[in-house]
Design a protein around this motif. Structure first.
Motif, mmCIF file in Angstrom:
data_model
loop_
_atom_site.group_PDB
_atom_site.id
_atom_site.type_symbol
_atom_site.label_atom_id
_atom_site.label_comp_id
_atom_site.label_asym_id
_atom_site.label_seq_id
_atom_site.Cartn_x
_atom_site.Cartn_y
_atom_site.Cartn_z
ATOM 1 N N ARG A 156 18.285 0.800 -44.921
ATOM 2 C CA ARG A 156 17.805 1.744 -43.708
ATOM 3 C C ARG A 156 16.804 2.650 -44.105
ATOM 4 N NH1 ARG A 156 21.054 2.141 -39.313
ATOM 5 N NH2 ARG A 156 22.754 2.059 -40.623
ATOM 6 N N VAL A 157 15.571 2.366 -43.344
ATOM 7 C CA VAL A 157 14.397 2.922 -43.635
ATOM 8 C C VAL A 157 13.841 3.849 -42.337
ATOM 9 C CG1 VAL A 157 12.011 2.713 -44.493
ATOM 10 C CG2 VAL A 157 13.748 1.140 -45.433
ATOM 11 N N ASN A 158 14.065 5.161 -42.465
ATOM 12 C CA ASN A 158 13.736 6.075 -41.109
ATOM 13 C C ASN A 158 14.376 5.305 -39.975
ATOM 14 O OD1 ASN A 158 12.127 7.512 -42.798
ATOM 15 N ND2 ASN A 158 10.250 6.762 -41.957
ATOM 16 N N GLY A 159 15.749 5.017 -40.400
ATOM 17 C CA GLY A 159 16.431 4.541 -39.135
ATOM 18 C C GLY A 159 16.435 3.008 -38.779
ATOM 19 N N GLU A 160 15.456 2.285 -39.387
ATOM 20 C CA GLU A 160 15.504 0.974 -39.055
ATOM 21 C C GLU A 160 15.941 0.126 -40.289
ATOM 22 O OE1 GLU A 160 11.632 -2.395 -38.964
ATOM 23 O OE2 GLU A 160 11.353 -0.166 -38.431
ATOM 24 N N VAL A 161 16.699 -1.048 -39.925
ATOM 25 C CA VAL A 161 17.271 -1.767 -40.773
ATOM 26 C C VAL A 161 15.937 -2.764 -41.427
ATOM 27 C CG1 VAL A 161 19.005 -3.598 -41.417
ATOM 28 C CG2 VAL A 161 19.508 -1.574 -39.979
ATOM 29 N N MET A 162 16.227 -2.700 -42.466
ATOM 30 C CA MET A 162 15.297 -3.785 -43.290
ATOM 31 C C MET A 162 16.002 -4.533 -44.602
ATOM 32 S SD MET A 162 11.604 -1.545 -43.797
ATOM 33 C CE MET A 162 10.839 -1.124 -42.513
ATOM 34 N N THR A 163 15.450 -5.706 -44.816
ATOM 35 C CA THR A 163 15.781 -6.386 -45.921
ATOM 36 C C THR A 163 14.765 -5.873 -47.343
ATOM 37 O OG1 THR A 163 13.949 -8.115 -45.815
ATOM 38 C CG2 THR A 163 16.023 -8.358 -44.870
ATOM 39 N N GLY A 164 15.410 -6.292 -48.324
ATOM 40 C CA GLY A 164 14.415 -5.817 -49.545
ATOM 41 C C GLY A 164 13.143 -6.225 -49.472
ATOM 42 N N ALA A 165 12.994 -7.512 -49.051
ATOM 43 C CA ALA A 165 11.444 -7.874 -48.816
ATOM 44 C C ALA A 165 10.719 -7.041 -48.037
ATOM 45 C CB ALA A 165 11.429 -9.390 -48.567
ATOM 46 N N GLU A 166 11.225 -6.791 -46.714
ATOM 47 C CA GLU A 166 10.567 -5.829 -45.959
ATOM 48 C C GLU A 166 10.592 -4.551 -46.370
ATOM 49 O OE1 GLU A 166 12.124 -7.685 -41.730
ATOM 50 O OE2 GLU A 166 13.561 -6.783 -42.665
ATOM 51 N N LEU A 167 11.328 -3.953 -47.136
ATOM 52 C CA LEU A 167 11.130 -2.729 -48.032
ATOM 53 C C LEU A 167 9.802 -2.697 -48.757
ATOM 54 C CD1 LEU A 167 12.791 0.189 -48.380
ATOM 55 C CD2 LEU A 167 12.974 -1.010 -50.666
ATOM 56 N N LEU A 168 9.682 -3.709 -49.648
ATOM 57 C CA LEU A 168 8.523 -3.885 -50.524
ATOM 58 C C LEU A 168 7.524 -4.202 -49.596
ATOM 59 C CD1 LEU A 168 10.402 -6.653 -53.086
ATOM 60 C CD2 LEU A 168 9.083 -4.300 -53.623
ATOM 61 N N ASP A 169 7.305 -4.810 -48.560
ATOM 62 C CA ASP A 169 6.068 -4.919 -47.690
ATOM 63 C C ASP A 169 5.787 -3.695 -47.203
ATOM 64 O OD1 ASP A 169 6.078 -7.703 -48.165
ATOM 65 O OD2 ASP A 169 7.075 -8.054 -46.294
ATOM 66 N N GLU A 170 6.611 -2.792 -46.708
ATOM 67 C CA GLU A 170 6.274 -1.517 -45.992
ATOM 68 C C GLU A 170 5.753 -0.557 -47.177
ATOM 69 O OE1 GLU A 170 6.194 1.674 -43.429
ATOM 70 O OE2 GLU A 170 6.135 -0.627 -43.297
ATOM 71 N N ALA A 171 6.444 -0.756 -48.721
ATOM 72 C CA ALA A 171 5.716 0.255 -49.711
ATOM 73 C C ALA A 171 4.277 -0.321 -49.719
ATOM 74 C CB ALA A 171 6.528 0.119 -50.774
ATOM 75 N N LYS A 172 3.907 -1.723 -50.092
ATOM 76 C CA LYS A 172 2.675 -2.381 -50.354
ATOM 77 C C LYS A 172 1.715 -1.945 -49.065
ATOM 78 C CE LYS A 172 4.689 -6.060 -52.825
ATOM 79 N NZ LYS A 172 4.652 -7.610 -52.768
ATOM 80 N N ARG A 173 2.354 -2.006 -47.922
ATOM 81 C CA ARG A 173 1.251 -1.628 -46.820
ATOM 82 C C ARG A 173 0.807 -0.394 -46.847
ATOM 83 N NH1 ARG A 173 1.556 0.289 -41.830
ATOM 84 N NH2 ARG A 173 3.720 0.796 -42.010
#
Length: 56
Positions: free
Chosen positions: A33-50
């Motif tokens: 859960r990232v700021n209330g939004e559910v993400m997969t590990g890949a999406e979490l990585l993409d957010e950090a890269k972005r």
């Protein structure tokens, strides 16, 4: 795998340091859960890269 080698955990740490609220789901450790939004590990990585917080 050693926890320090986990890129997803590193991305979560970087996002937390940038002020994001990060929680791991106990029921499914592949989801975050990232700021209330559910993400997969890949999406979490993409957010950090972005955000430029990790290389990639």
């Amino acid at each position: 795998m050693i926890e320090g080698d986990d890129p997803t955990a590193g991305a979560a740490d970087a996002l937390t340091a940038a002020g994001y609220m990060i929680e791991r789901f106990d029921e499914d450790p592949g989801l975050w859960r990232v700021n209330g939004e559910v993400m997969t590990g890949a999406e979490l990585l993409d957010e950090a890269k972005r955000m430029g917080l990790i290389d990639g």
